[in-house]
Design an enzyme around this catalytic site. Sequence first.
Site, PDB file in Angstrom:
ATOM      1  N   LEU A  19       0.606  -1.228   0.091  1.00  0.00           N
ATOM      2  CA  LEU A  19      -0.020   0.084   0.146  1.00  0.00           C
ATOM      3  C   LEU A  19       0.836   1.357   0.229  1.00  0.00           C
ATOM      4  CD1 LEU A  19      -2.689  -1.098   2.724  1.00  0.00           C
ATOM      5  CD2 LEU A  19      -2.900  -1.132   0.033  1.00  0.00           C
ATOM      6  N   ALA A  25      10.100   1.771   6.532  1.00  0.00           N
ATOM      7  CA  ALA A  25       8.846   0.884   6.616  1.00  0.00           C
ATOM      8  C   ALA A  25       8.091   0.585   5.341  1.00  0.00           C
ATOM      9  CB  ALA A  25       7.860   1.735   7.559  1.00  0.00           C
ATOM     10  N   ILE A  26       7.643  -0.503   5.341  1.00  0.00           N
ATOM     11  CA  ILE A  26       6.699  -0.909   4.312  1.00  0.00           C
ATOM     12  C   ILE A  26       5.303  -1.226   4.801  1.00  0.00           C
ATOM     13  CG2 ILE A  26       6.245  -2.332   2.385  1.00  0.00           C
ATOM     14  CD1 ILE A  26       9.208  -2.774   2.060  1.00  0.00           C
ATOM     15  N   LYS A  42       2.049  -2.823   8.924  1.00  0.00           N
ATOM     16  CA  LYS A  42       2.987  -1.871   8.642  1.00  0.00           C
ATOM     17  C   LYS A  42       4.567  -2.597   9.182  1.00  0.00           C
ATOM     18  CE  LYS A  42       4.834   2.851   9.969  1.00  0.00           C
ATOM     19  NZ  LYS A  42       4.358   3.737  10.798  1.00  0.00           N
ATOM     20  N   ASP A 139       3.811  15.238  12.885  1.00  0.00           N
ATOM     21  CA  ASP A 139       4.011  15.139  11.070  1.00  0.00           C
ATOM     22  C   ASP A 139       2.710  15.320  10.478  1.00  0.00           C
ATOM     23  OD1 ASP A 139       5.441  14.817   8.880  1.00  0.00           O
ATOM     24  OD2 ASP A 139       5.390  12.463   9.348  1.00  0.00           O
TER      25      ASP A 139
END
Length: 448
Positions: A19, A25-26, A42, A139
Amino acid sequence: MSTFRQEDVEDHYEMGEELGSGQFAIVRKCQQKGTGMEYAAKFIKKRRLPSSRRGVSREEIEREVSILREIRHPNIITLHDVFENKTDVVLILELVSGGELFDFLAEKESLTEDEATQFLKQILDGVHYLHSKRIAHFDLKPENIMLLDKHAASPRIKLIDFGIAHRIEAGSEFKNIFGTPEFVAPEIVNYEPLGLEADMWSIGVITYILLSGASPFLGETKQETLTNISAVNYDFDEEYFSSTSELAKDFIRRLLVKDPKRRMTIAQSLEHSWIKVRRREDGARKPERRRLRAARLREYSLKSHSSMPRNTSYASFERFSRVLEDVAAAEQGLRELQRGRRQCRERVCALRAAAEQREARCRDGSAGLGRDLRRLRTELGRTEALRTRAQEEARAALLGAGGLKRRLCRLENRYDALAAQVAAEVQFVRDLVRALEQERLQAECGVR
């Protein structure tokens, strides 16, 4: 130390398409085995060595997990489970499949302020919940504002990505350089103490972009962007804000304030007239202007996705933040050295004061000793005089004794002479008596 499930995540979830991805991170779509429920997994790459810059530190992962476990709000992504293996920590998160809010709005033919405030109100509600728990997101940006389902009649906002979120502890100072340059507050750029106010600045930037399709501080380079932020260098260009209400501009002005203490809080923003008033007189605005604004938002959305690889600016900014972290560590070391120097100086002063007190006591003691010494010397003089006198008297006595002894010897000699004379005289008398006795006897014999 947080504990995560030490199991293979794929024993429980079937992994699907990717996604999204970041520097470390993936995110992949996944389906829970047995229930068929869909989630987002995640995968966070762990930092293997404390000195390494690759991967995310254990402390940062645990902080993100701790915050996600604590929060439960309709406008914030939900954490379902956490797994860990040798290389990654895997967060099983609520699946937010509606895409980014800005992409959704960019697809619309027109956009009114009322529609904008309806979505903004959800963002504010989520941030209000976080701030009520003293949690700062740090963020907030368009790509972290997602829709749960964009096909719903009233799409729900979801705030995501709490990788750099922090609890703001009362009485403790927190500084850092992180976030995405375009949206960070001046206090982050200037490495000043941070608080919940930094999120409010980001909301001001997001609102500006939402209403105009233009970014208020974006420059040709990252350095120019950061300089614009530090100087609060922005304006309401007539080209972009000709159809924007004064209330909306006032809302932005109250957020884009350099001094965090003068910046509008989340509670104040929810009470702002632009947010509270739900109905507006749209008739005064030209429809083509509203369409133009949506088109510009579409242009901004396309530009933000295509101008550079995802999170590249964040990666560069993070590298810069690492340098500043090292500088901060050096400054902290210098402060500790200065504190140690002050402590040493205080100890030296204390030792000097103690030495002076001891010296004063010694001086007082020396004066007393001097008096005692003088007294002893006087007594010694007296004793010496007495001793001399005694010696003289002893010598005189000895001399007297010698004279007496000589006189005694003379007397003894005279006594001996007299004794001999007396003895001779006694013998003479005895002889005389004996002779007289004999004469008497002879005389008597003659008479007869």
